[in-house]
Each structure stands twice: as structure tokens, then as C-alpha cells.
Motif scaffolding. Structure first.
Motif, mmCIF file in Angstrom:
data_model
loop_
_atom_site.group_PDB
_atom_site.id
_atom_site.type_symbol
_atom_site.label_atom_id
_atom_site.label_comp_id
_atom_site.label_asym_id
_atom_site.label_seq_id
_atom_site.Cartn_x
_atom_site.Cartn_y
_atom_site.Cartn_z
ATOM 1 N N TRP A 89 0.825 -1.208 0.000
ATOM 2 C CA TRP A 89 0.000 0.000 0.000
ATOM 3 C C TRP A 89 0.856 1.254 0.000
ATOM 4 O O TRP A 89 1.862 1.343 0.706
ATOM 5 N N SER A 90 0.413 2.265 -0.753
ATOM 6 C CA SER A 90 1.022 3.579 -0.651
ATOM 7 C C SER A 90 0.601 4.225 0.661
ATOM 8 O O SER A 90 -0.427 3.860 1.246
ATOM 9 N N PRO A 91 1.363 5.191 1.177
ATOM 10 C CA PRO A 91 0.992 5.845 2.436
ATOM 11 C C PRO A 91 -0.386 6.490 2.410
ATOM 12 O O PRO A 91 -1.068 6.549 3.431
ATOM 13 N N GLN A 118 -2.929 4.027 -3.848
ATOM 14 C CA GLN A 118 -2.211 3.213 -4.818
ATOM 15 C C GLN A 118 -1.712 1.925 -4.170
ATOM 16 O O GLN A 118 -1.520 1.846 -2.952
ATOM 17 N N LEU A 119 -1.496 0.943 -5.021
ATOM 18 C CA LEU A 119 -0.840 -0.291 -4.628
ATOM 19 C C LEU A 119 0.344 -0.525 -5.552
ATOM 20 O O LEU A 119 0.224 -0.390 -6.778
ATOM 21 N N ALA A 120 1.478 -0.872 -4.977
ATOM 22 C CA ALA A 120 2.589 -1.393 -5.772
ATOM 23 C C ALA A 120 2.523 -2.911 -5.691
ATOM 24 O O ALA A 120 2.129 -3.471 -4.667
ATOM 25 N N ILE A 143 2.690 0.168 -10.472
ATOM 26 C CA ILE A 143 1.921 1.031 -9.578
ATOM 27 C C ILE A 143 0.486 1.043 -10.087
ATOM 28 O O ILE A 143 0.230 1.329 -11.258
ATOM 29 N N HIS A 144 -0.450 0.741 -9.204
ATOM 30 C CA HIS A 144 -1.864 0.613 -9.568
ATOM 31 C C HIS A 144 -2.663 1.686 -8.836
ATOM 32 O O HIS A 144 -2.609 1.791 -7.611
ATOM 33 N N GLU A 145 -3.403 2.506 -9.589
ATOM 34 C CA GLU A 145 -4.292 3.518 -9.015
ATOM 35 C C GLU A 145 -5.648 2.874 -8.741
ATOM 36 O O GLU A 145 -6.336 2.435 -9.665
ATOM 37 N N LEU A 146 -6.040 2.825 -7.467
ATOM 38 C CA LEU A 146 -7.258 2.099 -7.111
ATOM 39 C C LEU A 146 -8.516 2.792 -7.628
ATOM 40 O O LEU A 146 -9.471 2.126 -8.032
ATOM 41 N N ASP A 185 7.046 9.067 2.655
ATOM 42 C CA ASP A 185 6.586 10.292 2.000
ATOM 43 C C ASP A 185 5.861 10.012 0.690
ATOM 44 O O ASP A 185 5.337 10.937 0.057
ATOM 45 N N GLY A 186 5.817 8.750 0.246
ATOM 46 C CA GLY A 186 5.078 8.375 -0.941
ATOM 47 C C GLY A 186 5.715 8.785 -2.251
ATOM 48 O O GLY A 186 5.110 8.616 -3.314
ATOM 49 N N ARG A 187 6.947 9.287 -2.218
ATOM 50 C CA ARG A 187 7.571 9.789 -3.449
ATOM 51 C C ARG A 187 8.544 8.804 -4.086
ATOM 52 O O ARG A 187 9.043 9.042 -5.181
ATOM 53 N N SER A 188 8.840 7.714 -3.403
ATOM 54 C CA SER A 188 9.757 6.721 -3.956
ATOM 55 C C SER A 188 9.445 5.355 -3.385
ATOM 56 O O SER A 188 8.702 5.221 -2.403
#
Length: 428
Positions: free
Chosen positions: A206-208, A212-214, A227-230, A253-256
Motif C-alpha cells: 500500500w502507498s501511504p 495506490q498499490l505497488a 503502480i496501480h491507481e485504485l 513520503d510516498g515519493r519513492s
């Protein structure tokens, strides 16, 4: 060629075993909560059936009661013939005879526009005083989410700690030769397939923000990080370098993302920016994989065989000298750091089996949380009070456990196999 000779259940760690891992044909799209064990201290709570919920698509009181039970901090009491709502005047003497210390009652009303008005009141049954009121207006499709919001509200009112019931979990199944990445409520219900593929899907992360999900897919006949946009269902490649690309972990921080890449030979940790640019190599030598960030983003925990056997190490998140973290046991994998930074969960080989362990990062004290033999990929709840993991217990199972291991909940379905759960953030 495998990274380590790890068990076949450790799909997120072994790229080669991911290709060969055997899943059964049934996907668990829905779960049933079964709670076992008793916590050391439990607050007796009475949750009465909500007025009008018999005509609603969801039974609000039952969802709230099950949520509270899984935490191990509450003891739900039988309601008998009690009929209350948020406007009732409770009989305190009768409630005290039931040993209730808190009372929750409410109502569900269908409005003219088709939405539902959910109202509840929480009382201190010992003092005979009202504590707080709750109200939410939602469409029929969001009644379960409303019940989770109510559960979070009750949990915080009674403990002072934010609840996690509006969070979600992700996991992977295979059915009829197709792999599916599922997103479900924190209790396992309401699962929806984010993506399916005839090739393996592993390592959802999970992204912070929870938007999104990686994950890693083998659809290109090699492991690639996506990277998947829910919200939109759109996705894009993030890491598709020469060799394997696996085990993505989001920076806070969700940037990397830090992932395990073999682009230069060997399996090493690399930081990959979401906005592009050249990846930054963080490790050298040996095999280094399964990164996990500390909540402040300053430290990376990871698995390495630099000492001869797989152990968990930590180092600065920008790279640098590594320090060994695990010393009990000769085979420790799958690190997960609690959001409050206090705990490290991981899987340790104990004889022929693999069991979930918990380390206090301040004292270094380690405890085993399970008596099962094939535990896999622990992940913390957003409030650091529970863990989710996959295991084998009378078949494949997705489990939650309290940090003392005393209360476990099996999120069970019609049968089947599932892998690699990851607990996401609380939804706004």
C-alpha cells in the motif's frame, strides 16, 4: 536460481518460487470472522441491535461487535431481549447486573432519497452517563463503511487510540489458472479484485495515502514492479530493468519505492523515484532483499545473507553501514515495522516450521506469537495494535493477531488459498 532456500509460502521473497508456487483453485472473495483467545484485560461492552437495521442491507451492530472483538480489548456481552436505540433511557441497574461497562445503541433509517441515516449513542454504564453521539448519512453501498467508521469512533472513545476498522487489506489468490490481487475491508469482507492475470502477482504494498498499490507481476515473463491507481484502475510500470524487479516498499513520503533489483547482477536494494530518474543503489555484495521502512523514513530494515544465513539488518535509508537486528534463530525473514516504530514483526524458522515473531525494538526482547508452522508476511494495523498474516491452519488462512498473541481472528471463507496480505492505511 533462488535467493535463499526459503519455504515455498514466502512468495514475496523468492522470485523463482513465485513462478512455481501452487495455489488452489478457489479465491476467497469473502470471509467469515472467527475470533479465538482471551485478552488479559477486556472491557465489557454491550452492543444492542440497531433499531431498523433488519430492513437495512447491513447489520451495523454485528459489524461493530465483530470489529471490537478482534482487537482483544473488549468483551462483547449478550444482549438478550434488550431493545434500545440512541434515544433510549437505559436501565442502569439492569445493565450493571450484566457487568456492562459501556453501552452502544442506535438506529438505521432509510431516507426518502434512498440513503441511510446511521445514529448511535455511547454510554458509560458504570457512571450511568452519556459519553458521545455519532451520526453518518451514506448510500446503501457504504453502509458497511459507515459501520467501520462507527467502530473506529467507539474504539477511540473507549481507548483514546484511533481505530483501524476503516482501513483495508490487500492479498493475492489464484483461481482457475488466473491470479488476482484483492482489496478488502479490514475484516476481510467486501473484497474486490483490483487486477487479474494468467501470470503470478506477488508482493502487494500500500502507498501511504492508500490511493495506490505497488505489486510485482510476471505478465512479461519476468518480475516487473507496477503502480496501480485504485480509483481509476490505471497502472504503470515503475521498475522494469534487466533481470528481476521485486519486493517493493513505499517510502513514508510516498515519493519513492525501494525494491530488490538484479539489474547489475545479484539482488540488491535500489531506491526508485515515482517521478522517474535513475534509481539509486543502496546496498552491495551478498543478497539483500525485502526492504521495510521505519515510520520516519530514516531507516531501512531488510533481509541479507551476509552473515551466512538470512537475517534482518537495518541501515540508513539513503544507504550506509548495516547493523544486524535479529540474533535469536538462524533464519529470519519478512520484516515489518510498526507505524509507531516500537515493534518489528518477522517470520523465523523454528525446526521445520516458520512462525510469526515480534521484537521490541527498544529492549530487543523477542516473543513468538503463533503456534502454526507456515506463517507468512506479517503486516501491522495502522495503529500498531494488531498484525495480519497468512498461514496454514486447517487449510490456508488469513489471520489477525493481537501483539501478545492471545487473541486471533481467522478470516475464513469457502476454502482455497491466499498469500501475502498487506494492511493499508485508514480511509478518510
Amino acid at each position: 536460481m533462488t535467493l535463499f532456500s526459503f519455504p515455498a509460502r514466502c512468495l514475496g521473497l523468492l522470485v523463482s518460487l513465485c513462478c512455481a508456487a501452487a495455489f488452489s483453485s478457489a479465491a476467497w472473495a469473502q470471509f467469515r470472522v472467527e475470533v479465538t483467545g482471551v485478552g488479559m484485560t477486556q472491557l465489557p461492552v454491550l452492543v444492542t441491535p440497531f433499531k431498523g437495521e433488519a430492513q437495512a442491507p447491513q447489520k451495523i451492530a454485528s459489524i461493530v461487535q465483530a470489529n471490537l472483538s478482534r482487537t482483544g480489548q473488549f468483551k462483547p456481552l449478550p444482549t438478550g431481549n434488550l431493545s434500545l436505540d440512541e434515544m433510549s433511557r437505559p436501565d442502569w441497574s439492569a445493565l450493571r447486573s450484566l457487568s456492562a461497562e459501556a453501552l452502544l445503541a442506535g438506529s438505521v433509517t432509510r431516507l426518502a432519497d434512498g440513503r441511510f441515516d446511521v445514529r448511535a449513542r455511547l454510554w458509560d454504564a458504570v457512571k450511568g452517563q452519556e459519553k458521545a453521539d455519532f451520526r453518518d448519512t451514506v448510500g446503501a453501498a457504504d453502509l458497511r463503511l459507515s459501520a467501520h467508521r462507527l467502530s473506529d469512533w467507539v474504539y477511540q472513545q473507549l481507548t483514546g487510540t484511533p481505530g483501524v476498522f476503516t482501513s483495508r487489506i490487500a492479498y493475492v489468490t489464484k483461481s482457475s489458472g488466473r491470479y488476482s490481487l484483492w482489496v478488502a475491508d479490514s475484516d476481510g469482507e467486501g473484497a474486490r479484485s483490483a487486477i487479474t492475470s494468467p501470470e503470478p502477482i506477488i508482493s502487494p504494498s500500500w502507498s501511504p495515502s492508500g490511493a495506490q498499490l505497488a505489486y510485482v507481476s510476471f505478465e512479461n515473463r519476468k518480475p516487473v514492479v507496477y503502480i496501480h491507481e485504485l480509483a481509476s484502475g490505471q497502472r504503470r510500470e515503475l521498475a522494469n530493468f534487466k533481470g528481476s524487479n521485486s519486493a517493493p516498499a513505499w517510502a513514508p513520503d510516498g515519493r519513492s519505492i525501494v525494491a530488490t533489483l538484479s539489474r547489475d547482477g545479484g539482488s540488491q536494494l535500489w531506491r526508485v523515484g515515482l517521478s522517474g530518474g535513475e534509481p539509486q543503489r543502496l546496498t552491495t555484495g551478498s543478497i539483500n532483499t525485502e526492504p521495510a521502512f521505519s515510520p520516519d523514513g530514516q531507516t531501512l530494515f531488510f533481509v541479507s545473507d551476509r552473515g551466512g544465513n538470512p537475517q534482518i539488518y537495518k541501515m540508513p535509508a539513503q544507504g550506509g553501514p548495516a547493523e544486524r537486528v535479529t540474533f535469536s534463530g538462524t533464519y529470519n525473514i519478512s520484516p515489518a515495522v510498526s507505524p509507531d516504530g516500537r515493534w518489528l514483526a518477522y517470520v523465523s524458522r523454528m525446526g521445520p516450521g516458520f512462525k510469526l515473531h515480534l521484537m521490541d525494538l527498544v529492549s530487543g526482547q523477542v516473543s513468538a506469537l503463533t503456534d502454526t508452522a507456515f506463517d507468512e508476511r506479517p503486516s501491522f494495523a495502522p495503529n500498531s495494535r494488531m498484525l495480519v498474516y497468512a498461514t496454514q491452519q486447517g487449510g490456508e488462512a488469513l489471520m489477525t493477531t493481537t501483539l501478545d498473541g492471545r487473541v486471533k481472528a481467522r478470516l475464513a471463507g469457502q476454502g482455497g488459498d491466499l498469500r501475502e496480505p498487506h494492511w493499508g492505511p485508514v480511509r478518510p
